[in-house]
Design a protein around this motif. Structure first.
Motif, PDB file in Angstrom:
ATOM      1  N   LEU A 194       0.827  -1.204   0.000  1.00  0.00           N
ATOM      2  CA  LEU A 194       0.000   0.000   0.000  1.00  0.00           C
ATOM      3  C   LEU A 194       0.859   1.250   0.000  1.00  0.00           C
ATOM      4  N   ARG A 195       0.456   2.231  -0.812  1.00  0.00           N
ATOM      5  CA  ARG A 195       1.118   3.535  -0.871  1.00  0.00           C
ATOM      6  C   ARG A 195       0.034   4.616  -0.874  1.00  0.00           C
ATOM      7  N   CYS A 196       0.062   5.493   0.128  1.00  0.00           N
ATOM      8  CA  CYS A 196      -0.980   6.509   0.315  1.00  0.00           C
ATOM      9  C   CYS A 196      -0.501   7.879  -0.160  1.00  0.00           C
ATOM     10  N   MET A 197      -1.337   8.550  -0.943  1.00  0.00           N
ATOM     11  CA  MET A 197      -1.079   9.911  -1.408  1.00  0.00           C
ATOM     12  C   MET A 197      -2.269  10.775  -0.951  1.00  0.00           C
ATOM     13  N   PHE A 198      -2.110  11.478   0.150  1.00  0.00           N
ATOM     14  CA  PHE A 198      -3.229  12.205   0.747  1.00  0.00           C
ATOM     15  C   PHE A 198      -2.960  13.707   0.744  1.00  0.00           C
ATOM     16  N   ALA A 199      -4.036  14.483   0.776  1.00  0.00           N
ATOM     17  CA  ALA A 199      -3.933  15.941   0.871  1.00  0.00           C
ATOM     18  C   ALA A 199      -4.987  16.452   1.842  1.00  0.00           C
ATOM     19  N   THR A 200      -4.708  17.596   2.463  1.00  0.00           N
ATOM     20  CA  THR A 200      -5.688  18.264   3.307  1.00  0.00           C
ATOM     21  C   THR A 200      -5.388  19.753   3.324  1.00  0.00           C
ATOM     22  N   GLN A 201      -6.419  20.561   3.354  1.00  0.00           N
ATOM     23  CA  GLN A 201      -6.218  22.008   3.405  1.00  0.00           C
ATOM     24  C   GLN A 201      -6.461  22.577   4.792  1.00  0.00           C
ATOM     25  N   THR A 202      -7.112  21.808   5.665  1.00  0.00           N
ATOM     26  CA  THR A 202      -7.421  22.309   7.006  1.00  0.00           C
ATOM     27  C   THR A 202      -7.011  21.277   8.056  1.00  0.00           C
ATOM     28  N   PRO A 203      -5.719  21.046   8.245  1.00  0.00           N
ATOM     29  CA  PRO A 203      -5.306  20.061   9.247  1.00  0.00           C
ATOM     30  C   PRO A 203      -5.749  20.415  10.655  1.00  0.00           C
ATOM     31  N   ASP A 204      -6.031  21.716  10.922  1.00  0.00           N
ATOM     32  CA  ASP A 204      -6.473  22.097  12.259  1.00  0.00           C
ATOM     33  C   ASP A 204      -7.843  21.547  12.585  1.00  0.00           C
ATOM     34  N   THR A 205      -8.632  21.153  11.556  1.00  0.00           N
ATOM     35  CA  THR A 205      -9.960  20.588  11.803  1.00  0.00           C
ATOM     36  C   THR A 205      -9.926  19.079  11.971  1.00  0.00           C
ATOM     37  N   LEU A 206      -8.789  18.455  11.708  1.00  0.00           N
ATOM     38  CA  LEU A 206      -8.675  17.007  11.863  1.00  0.00           C
ATOM     39  C   LEU A 206      -8.511  16.656  13.342  1.00  0.00           C
ATOM     40  N   ILE A 207      -8.935  15.448  13.680  1.00  0.00           N
ATOM     41  CA  ILE A 207      -8.713  14.999  15.046  1.00  0.00           C
ATOM     42  C   ILE A 207      -7.202  14.902  15.288  1.00  0.00           C
ATOM     43  N   PRO A 208      -6.725  15.179  16.505  1.00  0.00           N
ATOM     44  CA  PRO A 208      -5.275  15.251  16.762  1.00  0.00           C
ATOM     45  C   PRO A 208      -4.502  14.026  16.309  1.00  0.00           C
ATOM     46  N   GLU A 209      -5.035  12.836  16.519  1.00  0.00           N
ATOM     47  CA  GLU A 209      -4.320  11.621  16.145  1.00  0.00           C
ATOM     48  C   GLU A 209      -4.101  11.556  14.644  1.00  0.00           C
ATOM     49  N   LEU A 210      -5.116  11.940  13.879  1.00  0.00           N
ATOM     50  CA  LEU A 210      -4.995  11.911  12.427  1.00  0.00           C
ATOM     51  C   LEU A 210      -3.991  12.958  11.947  1.00  0.00           C
ATOM     52  N   ARG A 211      -4.001  14.138  12.551  1.00  0.00           N
ATOM     53  CA  ARG A 211      -3.040  15.179  12.177  1.00  0.00           C
ATOM     54  C   ARG A 211      -1.613  14.710  12.465  1.00  0.00           C
ATOM     55  N   ARG A 212      -1.419  14.052  13.597  1.00  0.00           N
ATOM     56  CA  ARG A 212      -0.092  13.550  13.945  1.00  0.00           C
ATOM     57  C   ARG A 212       0.374  12.492  12.946  1.00  0.00           C
ATOM     58  N   ILE A 213      -0.532  11.633  12.511  1.00  0.00           N
ATOM     59  CA  ILE A 213      -0.175  10.588  11.551  1.00  0.00           C
ATOM     60  C   ILE A 213       0.238  11.202  10.219  1.00  0.00           C
ATOM     61  N   LEU A 214      -0.516  12.188   9.750  1.00  0.00           N
ATOM     62  CA  LEU A 214      -0.189  12.820   8.470  1.00  0.00           C
ATOM     63  C   LEU A 214       1.179  13.475   8.504  1.00  0.00           C
ATOM     64  N   LEU A 215       1.488  14.175   9.607  1.00  0.00           N
ATOM     65  CA  LEU A 215       2.787  14.819   9.713  1.00  0.00           C
ATOM     66  C   LEU A 215       3.918  13.803   9.868  1.00  0.00           C
ATOM     67  N   GLY A 216       3.581  12.555  10.107  1.00  0.00           N
ATOM     68  CA  GLY A 216       4.576  11.501  10.203  1.00  0.00           C
ATOM     69  C   GLY A 216       4.783  10.732   8.916  1.00  0.00           C
ATOM     70  N   PHE A 217       4.101  11.136   7.834  1.00  0.00           N
ATOM     71  CA  PHE A 217       4.293  10.476   6.545  1.00  0.00           C
ATOM     72  C   PHE A 217       5.720  10.689   6.060  1.00  0.00           C
ATOM     73  N   GLY A 218       6.203   9.763   5.237  1.00  0.00           N
ATOM     74  CA  GLY A 218       7.585   9.831   4.769  1.00  0.00           C
ATOM     75  C   GLY A 218       7.888  11.049   3.936  1.00  0.00           C
ATOM     76  N   THR A 219       6.911  11.486   3.127  1.00  0.00           N
ATOM     77  CA  THR A 219       7.088  12.671   2.285  1.00  0.00           C
ATOM     78  C   THR A 219       6.010  13.685   2.632  1.00  0.00           C
ATOM     79  N   LEU A 220       6.439  14.920   2.885  1.00  0.00           N
ATOM     80  CA  LEU A 220       5.518  16.021   3.156  1.00  0.00           C
ATOM     81  C   LEU A 220       5.713  17.083   2.082  1.00  0.00           C
ATOM     82  N   ALA A 221       4.635  17.459   1.421  1.00  0.00           N
ATOM     83  CA  ALA A 221       4.647  18.589   0.495  1.00  0.00           C
ATOM     84  C   ALA A 221       3.873  19.709   1.177  1.00  0.00           C
ATOM     85  N   LEU A 222       4.589  20.679   1.700  1.00  0.00           N
ATOM     86  CA  LEU A 222       4.011  21.698   2.575  1.00  0.00           C
ATOM     87  C   LEU A 222       3.840  23.003   1.807  1.00  0.00           C
ATOM     88  N   PHE A 223       2.593  23.299   1.486  1.00  0.00           N
ATOM     89  CA  PHE A 223       2.272  24.512   0.749  1.00  0.00           C
ATOM     90  C   PHE A 223       1.924  25.628   1.734  1.00  0.00           C
TER      91      PHE A 223
END
Length: 779
Positions: A683-712
């Protein structure tokens, strides 16, 4: 610049004390960047005062021959106190006073400006302000500092609403301001309207007196000349011939100045505490409530500490003051080679991401329009082209299944995914969930070999619990829904609906349809008769054993002796869950379906569009989110069944989602599994979000732990701080301006190569769509 409010206040106090009334602190954006200007009347000590003010900010002062032309903006607004506003004890402890100038710099467009005119307060203004603050329990405040000044704030914008917004947003960024304010347009319109209304009333009174003698008044003949005079005054105010605040503003703008804040008119009513008053005649005691009193200044004037005007024009704004928009970092050499899809361009040369390391996932984070969706679409297109020639890119698995969730609602991403597949010469399986005329769908809950109806029902309710949470579907609702879904599955499988005589029911409907009836969402009678039909079928000689079990498990709801009122109470909680999903019956009962297992095993490219269909069909927002989450949950189940050992055998399944909150709205369970436990499944996940502040804390932490971050580009404070903290883990230095000042389609890329984390770098996204449509795109 001094980081301590006390230190900054001390140096500012001695610097600003010599400023004459009418000095204007101005920040404006030109075509080349921000300009921070102090405009003063001509006086002998001007140069030394400007030098002292600059030195107090650790900045430099340069005398200029011409002031900025503030008349370029046709719309001007000023800050005004909201009526009834009371001060808040907003502390300045720990505040970064460079933030105010940075916020202003981020807001302004070329030609726009924000200006603050200051004067010394009178003794009565200072005294009244102290009394007013103490009444509300505010005893420590910047406006009580020695040499505090009275300021008036104005802004020039591209339109009136934007100018008003600039004043409010500037005030909200002032540390410790603590007042509710609003913006008002600077215009003679109110004066003009007032005199026009007066002219109409006078003219009407005169005409009425002439036509109706009974209401004539002795001096009626004067009303017509008075009406004409009033109309003339309105015209003179409108043309700014007569003096008004709007005329004063327009006369000062060419000189780079704004008006001095005026003093309060009329007698000031001080605040009074609550007290008890005794009636002298009766002796009765009366409780008199506290009175907040009047605001001690004129409603457009604000008493502020001496350091705040300095923070207003602080040149410590990085990108805004003319330097690079954000810090630049060198690109790791390993990413210059074709090791995966292009991530962007640096110094006119492409940089790539590593296919071999993509199993650690990619998360694109940024505000709307920053470029993250365009990046995901391009990565999809690159994969579509590369998977036909796996040897062209090092590390790409030999076989690749692709799944994309378009959940934003506009269907634009679906269109782009399909165009990229067409460009690659490949086929796309597009499922428009909202389209009631579509014939093909995905069977999210297929009949698995050896699976009973009860086991199938538990899988369904587990998925429902994922999208609504364990609090919404507790143990009791879980059992009730399981029993109902088990019975509904058997009703759909064996055509039991044809036994119902109360009304004709479809025999090819989905289990959701029959569950909706059993939960009495369409009346108690039809639910009771459907249960009776199931019970009658269960006693037939050829009936499967599980049918009798289903009847038995529903007996607490439909058994002998259960009243309608008791039944309503039992199904009250779960009925809303089914009614929400049955509104998508057109999706559940499509005549031709495939399963996730089939699509994955055949390496299909699948696009799920839960937004508007090409023919204009739409789902409501809640149903769209529920179905998107349900599809992700069932996709995970299929991956667990179908993709065992794929990583080792050189196969992969890629999952794209352009807004992760729509597929994981209440639980991080599935995303956590995909990030931490799904490597062996390819499995390889390619996810995007524009409002990480609205995500539950655990999900936000997981996203920031992804191997590649494209930070706009991102502006939300909490998110910016979390991202900066994540970037600094690489050992390099990053600050909030590096993220806030990113341009559109520019991103900070943090990624890995060969299992090792590389230093983050900046990259710009080219117009990949334009390259594709022009035929110039290359891997």
């Amino acid at each position: 610049m001094h980081t301590s409010a006390t230190d900054l206040g001390n140096v500012a106090s001695s610097a600003i004390v010599a400023l004459p009334a009418g000095a204007t602190f101005l920040t404006t954006r030109t075509d080349t960047g921000l300009e921070h200007v102090l405009v003063t009347p001509d006086f002998s000590d001007a140069e030394s005062v400007a030098f002292a003010i600059a030195r107090s900010m650790n900045a430099r002062s340069d005398e200029v021959d011409e002031v900025p032309d503030l008349t370029r903006t046709a719309h001007v607004a000023r800050l005004r106190l909201d009526r009834g506003s009371t001060p808040r004890p907003d502390t300045q402890a720990g505040a970064d006073f460079t933030v105010l100038s940075r916020v202003i710099g981020d807001m302004l467009k070329p030609g726009e400006w924000v200006a603050m005119a200051v004067r010394k307060p009178s003794k009565s203004e200072s005294r009244h302000n102290k009394i007013w603050l103490e009444h509300f329990g505010v005893r420590t405040h910047h406006s009580l500092a020695p040499n505090a000044v009275v300021m008036q704030l104005l802004a020039g914008g591209t339109d009136a609403r934007r100018a008003m917004d600039l004043t409010v947003r500037t005030a909200s960024a002032i540390p410790g301001f603590g007042l509710n304010v609003t913006g008002e347009k600077v215009s003679p319109a109110k004066l003009v309207t007032s005199f026009i209304v007066l002219a109409v009333l006078l003219a009407g009174a005169g005409i009425a007196s002439m036509l109706i003698p009974q209401i004539a008044w002795p001096w009626w003949w004067t009303s017509i000349p008075a009406a004409v005079a009033s109309a003339a005054v309105a015209v003179l105010f409108g043309r700014q011939v007569l003096p008004s605040f709007a005329r004063t503003v327009r006369r000062l703008l060419p000189w780079g100045q704004v008006p001095v804040p005026s003093r309060r008119f009329g007698r000031w009513q001080p605040p009074k505490p609550a007290r008890t008053v005794q009636n002298k005649e009766t002796g009765a005691l009366t409780e008199v409530p506290a009175q907040d009193g009047d605001y001690p200044l004129q409603e457009n004037a604000f008493l502020v500490g001496p350091h705040l005007p300095l923070a207003f024009v602080s040149p410590h704004t990085g990108a805004g003051s003319g330097s690079a928009s954000t810090a630049t970092r060198s690109v790791p050499g390993e990413l210059r080679a074709k090791v995966g899809p292009r991530a962007g361009v640096v110094d006119d040369s492409p940089v790539h991401l590593s296919y071999a390391d993509m199993w650690e996932g990619l998360a694109a984070i940024g505000q709307p329009g920053s470029g993250k969706t365009a990046l995901l679409e391009h990565l999809w297109g690159s994969l579509a082209c590369d998977r036909k020639h796996p040897g062209a890119a090092f590390g790409l698995p030999a076989r690749n299944a692709m799944v994309a969730f378009d959940t934003k609602g506009d269907g634009k991403a679906t269109e782009q995914y399909a165009k990229w597949m067409e460009f690659a010469g490949d086929e796309t399986d597009v499922f428009h969930v909202a389209d009631p005329t579509a014939l093909e769908g995905i069977e999210l809950f297929p009949d698995l070999p050896g699976q009973t109806a009860h086991e199938w029902a538990r899988d369904v309710v587990s998925a429902m619990q994922y999208i609504w949470g364990e609090e919404s579907i507790g143990a009791r609702s879980f059992d009730t829904l399981t029993n109902v879904m088990q019975a509904s599955k058997l009703i759909a499988r064996h055509g039991i609906a044809q036994r119902v005589v109360l009304r004709t029911l479809p025999t090819d409907a989905s289990p959701w349809f029959y569950a909706n009836l059993l939960l009495t969402n369409e009346g108690d009678e039809i639910g009771s008769e459907l249960f009776a039909a199931l019970a009658d079928a269960a006693v037939q000689p050829d009936a499967p054993e599980e049918m009798a079990q289903a009847v038995a498990t529903l007996s607490p709801i439909y058994g002998t002796g259960v009243t309608q009122a008791q039944r309503r109470q039992l199904v009250e909680a779960p009925r809303t869950k089914i009614s929400a999903l049955v509104s998508a019956e057109h999706w559940w009962s499509r005549p031709s379906t495939r399963t996730w297992d089939e699509l994955l095993d055949q390496d299909r490219a699948v696009v799920i569009n839960t937004g508007i269909s090409p023919w204009g069909h739409v789902l409501d927002e809640k149903l769209r989110t529920d179905l998107s989450s349900l599809m992700l949950f069932t996709l995970r189940s299929a991956i667990r069944r179908t993709c065992v050992g794929w990583f080792e055998s050189g196969r992969a399944v890629w999952v794209f989602a352009d807004e992760v909150k729509h597929i994981a709205n209440v639980s991080a369970e599935v995303i956590s599994w995909m990030r931490n436990d799904a490597r062996a499944y390819g499995l390889r996940c390619m996810f995007a979000t524009q409002t990480p502040d609205t995500l539950i804390p655990e999900l936000r932490r997981i996203l920031l732990g992804f191997g590649t971050l494209a930070l706009f580009k991102q502006k939300e404070g909490t998110t910016v701080r979390e991202i900066v903290a994540t970037l600094t883990l690489s050992g390099t230095t990053w600050d909030t301006p590096d993220l806030v000042n990113l341009r559109r389609y520019e991103a900070i890329i943090s990624t890995i190569y060969d299992g090792s984390e590389l230093e983050p770098f900046n990259a710009v996204m080219p117009d990949y769509r334009g390259e594709r449509d022009a035929g110039t795109w290359a891997a």
